[in-house]
Design a protein around this motif. Structure first.
Motif, PDB file in Angstrom:
ATOM      1  N   THR A   1       0.830  -1.203   0.000  1.00 36.24           N
ATOM      2  CA  THR A   1       0.000   0.000   0.000  1.00 36.24           C
ATOM      3  C   THR A   1       0.862   1.249   0.000  1.00 36.24           C
ATOM      4  O   THR A   1       1.953   1.266   0.578  1.00 36.24           O
ATOM      5  CB  THR A   1      -0.940   0.032   1.225  1.00 36.24           C
TER       6      THR A   1
ATOM      7  N   ARG B   1      -9.428   2.882  -1.622  1.00 36.92           N
ATOM      8  CA  ARG B   1      -8.019   3.173  -1.924  1.00 36.92           C
ATOM      9  C   ARG B   1      -7.655   2.590  -3.287  1.00 36.92           C
ATOM     10  O   ARG B   1      -6.772   1.727  -3.387  1.00 36.92           O
ATOM     11  CB  ARG B   1      -7.107   2.635  -0.827  1.00 36.92           C
TER      12      ARG B   1
ATOM     13  N   ASP C   1      -1.352   4.024   0.196  1.00 40.03           N
ATOM     14  CA  ASP C   1      -2.502   4.853   0.529  1.00 40.03           C
ATOM     15  C   ASP C   1      -2.294   5.525   1.886  1.00 40.03           C
ATOM     16  O   ASP C   1      -1.937   4.846   2.861  1.00 40.03           O
ATOM     17  CB  ASP C   1      -3.764   3.988   0.556  1.00 40.03           C
TER      18      ASP C   1
END
Length: 457
Positions: free
Chosen positions: A142, A314, A144
């Motif tokens: 990730t 996301r 995000d």
């Protein structure tokens, strides 16, 4: 040195970094406010000598750093080159991560020398580095900001003994996060016991969690320790904790609160030392309001609640995850020269992923298998993703009834495809069997009644 000190002091106050200038004996000639603040010294109280700085032994730190860098001889005589070293400075409320850069300089036209010490606060960068390392260790892919904040919070509370409640949809990574919290805790060398509460029949939950003695019930032919006892000194992870029957919740509360319980069929108290991490794919607070979950147990479990956002919130992570899963498949023997078209990635970024990361992993594998000319196009993707464009606006409008109808049709279609096999249907949908079963009950899909949309199995 005296002549230029006022000029140097004026310039130093315009600099964001901390700066100290000392003579060869360590007497402080100049120090800006930033240096005093970074070293936890009172404002406007410049120390006379660096040895008076109580927050850290700066002389020793510099000496050790110079010797390790080869910038001082055996008599600790500096050769004039600048060195850089890091030091964690513990304060009353928090730890600051400081970077020091220092060296000895000559004064023009004089035999005197002075030392310049520059101090930079790297606490923010250090925290980010720790989060990124935690992310890599957790196997979570990730970039995000919301997910990075989740990982940052998990890292901060890992070493505490507080109970943690992870909430988020199925497939968002709750189990991965629970494992990593344990690995970064004080109990990391002890057992991590996972319990899927939704997978245990109601009649066996008490025995599974707390154990039983011989003769407690018909099939109890010997004593058996439960999961709590197995997790002694370690961590127990109660996945789908909201599925625990209401009549057992008071016993679970006592186990959390007092760290003791009795096995089924026994009046002998068992004492344990266990940290509890729990998870739920629904909002437990709602279950409390509906009187399906004890409020006192909820508050005991949710000392620190953490919400994990679903993949649809996301979308920027989708391309990263596609690459991650593709690399994993290539290591398992899938072709290593497959590419994803722009249209395919756009389709996948627009899709709401009800099965979250687990469903995405299945979709990537499906796409690679169905790739044409070594390219995954939108036509290579699973039918649900290909057909999603027509329902995109309605899903975003928040029309719950229409969304549920679409979910009902989707689940029924998969059930028909796999001849009613729930295990295969759950795998096809990218969710676990217990989640599929709950969705079927919520959407009114009765597996016991044959019909055009619901097979008998």
């Amino acid at each position: 040195m005296k002549e230029i000190t006022p000029i140097i002091s004026t310039v130093m106050e315009q600099v964001r970094e901390g700066i100290l200038i000392t003579d060869e004996k360590g007497n402080v000639r100049c120090a800006n406010d930033a240096a005093l603040e970074l070293l936890n010294l009172p404002a406007n109280t410049k120390p006379k000598n660096v040895r008076e700085i109580s927050s850290c032994n700066l002389v020793e730190l510099i000496s050790v750093a110079e010797e390790s860098e080869g910038q001082a001889d055996g008599a600790s005589q500096q050769n004039g080159n600048f060195i850089t070293f890091d030091h964690a400075l513990k304060g009353r409320d928090a730890t600051r991560h400081l970077r020091f850069r220092t060296g000895v300089c000559n004064v023009p036209g004089s035999s005197n020398r002075f030392r310049a010490i520059m101090i930079q606060d790297r606490t923010g960068e250090q925290r980010l580095d720790s989060v990124l390392n935690f992310r890599r260790g957790a196997g979570m892919v990730t970039d995000d900001p919301a997910m990075l904040e989740v990982l940052s919070e998990a890292m901060r509370i890992a070493e505490s003994e507080a109970s943690i409640l992870l909430q988020g949809e199925s497939g968002t990574g709750k189990t991965l996060l629970a494992r990593m919290i344990h690995k970064h805790s004080k109990r990391k060398d002890e057992r991590f016991v996972e319990v899927s509460c939704a997978a245990i029949p109601d009649a066996l939950v008490e025995s599974e969690l707390f154990g039983h003695v011989r003769g407690a019930f018909t099939s109890a032919v010997s004593d058996r320790q439960g999961r709590f006892q197995a997790a002694h000194n370690g961590t127990i992870f109660l996945d789908e904790v909201g599925e625990i029957p209401i009549n057992l919740q008071s016993k679970l509360l006592r186990a959390l609160q007092d760290q003791e319980f009795e096995k089924v069929g026994s009046d002998q108290t068992v004492q344990v030392d266990v940290r509890v991490i729990s998870a739920s794919n629904r909002v437990l607070r709602d279950a409390v309001d509906e009187e399906r979950f004890r409020p006192d147990l909820y508050y005991r479990l949710a000392v620190i609640p953490i919400y994990i956002p679903p993949l649809r919130e996301r979308p920027g992570d989708v391309p990263l995850l596609i690459k991650h899963f593709y690399q994993g498949l290539a290591e398992r023997g899938y072709p290593e020269d497959i590419g994803f078209s722009h249209d395919a990635i756009s389709k996948m970024m627009d899709y709401p992923w009800p099965g979250n990361v687990r469903e995405l992993a299945n979709a990537v594998e499906h796409g690679i298998i169905c790739a044409k000319g070594k390219v995954v196009t939108d036509a290579s993707l699973p039918k649900d993703i290909r057909d999603y464009g027509g329902t995109h606006d309605s899903r975003r409008s928040g029309d719950r009834a229409e969304i549920e109808e679409q979910d009902r049709e989707r689940i029924n279609a998969v059930l028909r495809k796999v001849d009613g096999n729930r295990a295969e249907a759950a795998e096809e949908l990218g969710i676990d069997r217990s989640t599929l079963w709950r969705k079927m009950k919520r959407l009114g899909i009765d597996p016991q009644k044959p019909g055009p949309d619901s097979l008998d199995y």
